[in-house]
Design an enzyme around this catalytic site. Structure first.
Site, short mmCIF file in Angstrom:
data_model
loop_
_atom_site.label_atom_id
_atom_site.label_comp_id
_atom_site.label_asym_id
_atom_site.label_seq_id
_atom_site.Cartn_x
_atom_site.Cartn_y
_atom_site.Cartn_z
N TRP A 145 42.41 28.25 30.51
CA TRP A 145 42.06 29.30 31.47
C TRP A 145 40.73 28.99 32.14
CZ3 TRP A 145 45.84 31.73 33.33
CH2 TRP A 145 46.95 32.07 32.55
N ASP A 155 35.38 35.82 30.98
CA ASP A 155 36.79 36.19 31.02
C ASP A 155 37.23 36.60 29.62
OD1 ASP A 155 39.52 36.40 31.12
OD2 ASP A 155 39.88 34.35 31.83
N LYS A 166 46.94 41.63 27.32
CA LYS A 166 46.78 40.95 26.04
C LYS A 166 46.43 41.97 24.96
CE LYS A 166 47.33 37.34 28.60
NZ LYS A 166 46.35 36.40 29.07
C1 LIG Z 1 46.31 35.61 30.35
C2 LIG Z 1 44.97 35.12 30.74
C3 LIG Z 1 44.60 34.94 32.07
C4 LIG Z 1 45.57 35.15 33.22
O1 LIG Z 1 45.93 36.48 33.36
P1 LIG Z 1 46.89 36.95 34.54
O2 LIG Z 1 46.93 38.43 34.34
O3 LIG Z 1 48.21 36.29 34.33
O4 LIG Z 1 46.26 36.58 35.83
C5 LIG Z 1 43.32 34.50 32.35
N1 LIG Z 1 42.44 34.27 31.37
C6 LIG Z 1 42.75 34.43 30.07
C7 LIG Z 1 41.73 34.13 29.02
C8 LIG Z 1 44.02 34.85 29.71
O5 LIG Z 1 44.34 35.02 28.42
#
Ligand SMILES: *Cc1c(COP(=O)(O)O)cnc(C)c1O
Length: 358
Positions: A102, A170, A194
């Site tokens: 990511w 993030d 998540k």
């Molecule tokens: C799942 C995830 C993303 C992407 O999320 P989307 O909602 O599909 O854009 C980005 N960063 C991390 C750490 C993730 O787990």
């Protein structure tokens, strides 16, 4: 009805109590005569749901008053673009510490809007590079990192320091999994699907003084200042996802807040890592100091048994254990809503599989 243990990395398992409450309020929310899904976002009923969710989130994370809390759409991926557009603020570059897939994507996307330096990146995504390896630019607009890499299962056990440079993180896959000092950050963001709710919602918590200098090309829906000025309702927000996230926040408060989550999560992850380290049929590819509480990748010594392992797991009521297609192997995601019984059931199945195939 039979609910199974769902180890998906996202969208992921939600607390059963939250789903039951949503079920009981599906046709009529609190005497309103309608479902939350049917409400105008300008209606006082939805406004109260939205405000309560923000209040609960602020309480959980102890968000200081000079931070805005935004409820947006487009997932964490939209934020990969929104962050440089909003936070470059006349500077030309930002620093990215890349510790997994990511982080790679965030850094690439940022490169469309400015210079995105890779300040640190290990050759293999199985560790956190020591601070002595980081090449930080004191003039960077911000420093971005990914506290928990969902695919590789690599997690920071500390908040890095970035004197004079706003820290941006993030938190998609470790949001609300343990206490966090928001005041150390310029901005944190997290997709809901998540650990905090259904897909379609991303939360952004941003220090006020960073707002108002977005690049002129910034789409209005990605402009933090515009969104903050309109309480995330510049346009129609993801109303139902916002409501469910609000129920999740209340569930976390009832379960002991972030301290309660941290205790549960440390115990659950500890059980699985202890088992992985106690035998040789399975192993963890991640260095001990960087192991994630939320996403636990593991590999079978004999990869030809992978399909059989997954088939048997499914039959045993253990779903979505296949590792991400980019890394293979297995991955068990142990988000807040995964009960300890699910981890026990997984370990029980793994032991039995190793005993009969080993
Ligand atoms: C799942 C995830 C993303 C992407 O999320 P989307 O909602 O599909 O854009 C980005 N960063 C991390 C750490 C993730 O787990």
């Amino acid at each position: 009805m039979k609910r199974i243990f769902n180890f998906s990395a996202g969208p992921a398992t939600l607390p059963e109590a939250v789903l039951k409450q949503a079920q009981s309020e599906m046709l009529e929310w609190s005497g309103s005569g309608m479902s939350v899904m049917e409400m105008s976002h300008r209606d006082k009923d939805f406004m109260s749901i939205a405000a309560q969710a923000e209040k609960d989130l602020r309480e959980l994370l102890n968000v200081p008053a000079h931070y805005k809390v935004l409820f947006l759409q487009g997932g964490a991926t939209a934020q990969f673009a929104a962050i440089p557009m909003n936070l470059l603020r006349g500077k030309t570059s930002a620093d990215y510490v890349v510790t997994g897939s990511w982080g790679v994507k965030a850094q690439k996307e940022a490169g469309k809007y400015g210079k995105a330096n890779i300040a640190a990146r290990p050759g293999t995504f199985n560790r956190i590079p020591p601070l002595s390896e980081w090449k930080l630019d004191p003039n960077a607009a911000y420093l971005h990192y990914t506290p928990n890499e969902t695919i590789e299962g690599v997690e920071f056990s500390f908040v890095p320091q970035s004197p004079g440079v706003p820290l941006v993180a993030d938190f998609s896959s470790s949001f609300l999994s343990r206490p966090l000092d928001v005041s150390k950050f310029g901005l944190i963001y997290a997709g809901a699907q998540k650990n905090a709710g259904p897909a379609g919602l991303v939360m952004v918590i941003v220090r006020e003084d960073l707002l108002g200098q977005a690049l002129p090309i910034t789409p209005s829906v990605l402009d933090y200042k515009q969104m903050a000025d309109n309480e995330s309702m510049l346009n129609t927000p993801p109303c139902y996802a916002w409501y469910i996230a609000g129920l999740v926040f209340q569930w976390i408060k009832k379960e002991g807040g972030l301290e309660g989550m941290a205790r549960r999560n440390a115990r659950k992850a500890g059980l699985l890592y202890d088992y992985l380290d106690s035998q040789s049929f399975y192993s963890s590819p991640v260095e001990k100091s960087a192991r994630s509480w939320m996403n636990v990748p593991f590999i079978l010594e004999d990869a030809t048994l992978d399909d059989e392992f997954l088939k048997g797991a499914k039959q045993a009521g253990l779903s979505t254990l296949k590792g991400h297609r980019s890394v293979g192997g297995m991955r068990a995601s142990l988000y807040n809503a995964m009960p300890e019984a699910g981890v026990q059931a997984l370990i029980g199945y793994m032991k039995e599989f190793a005993r009969t195939r080993g």
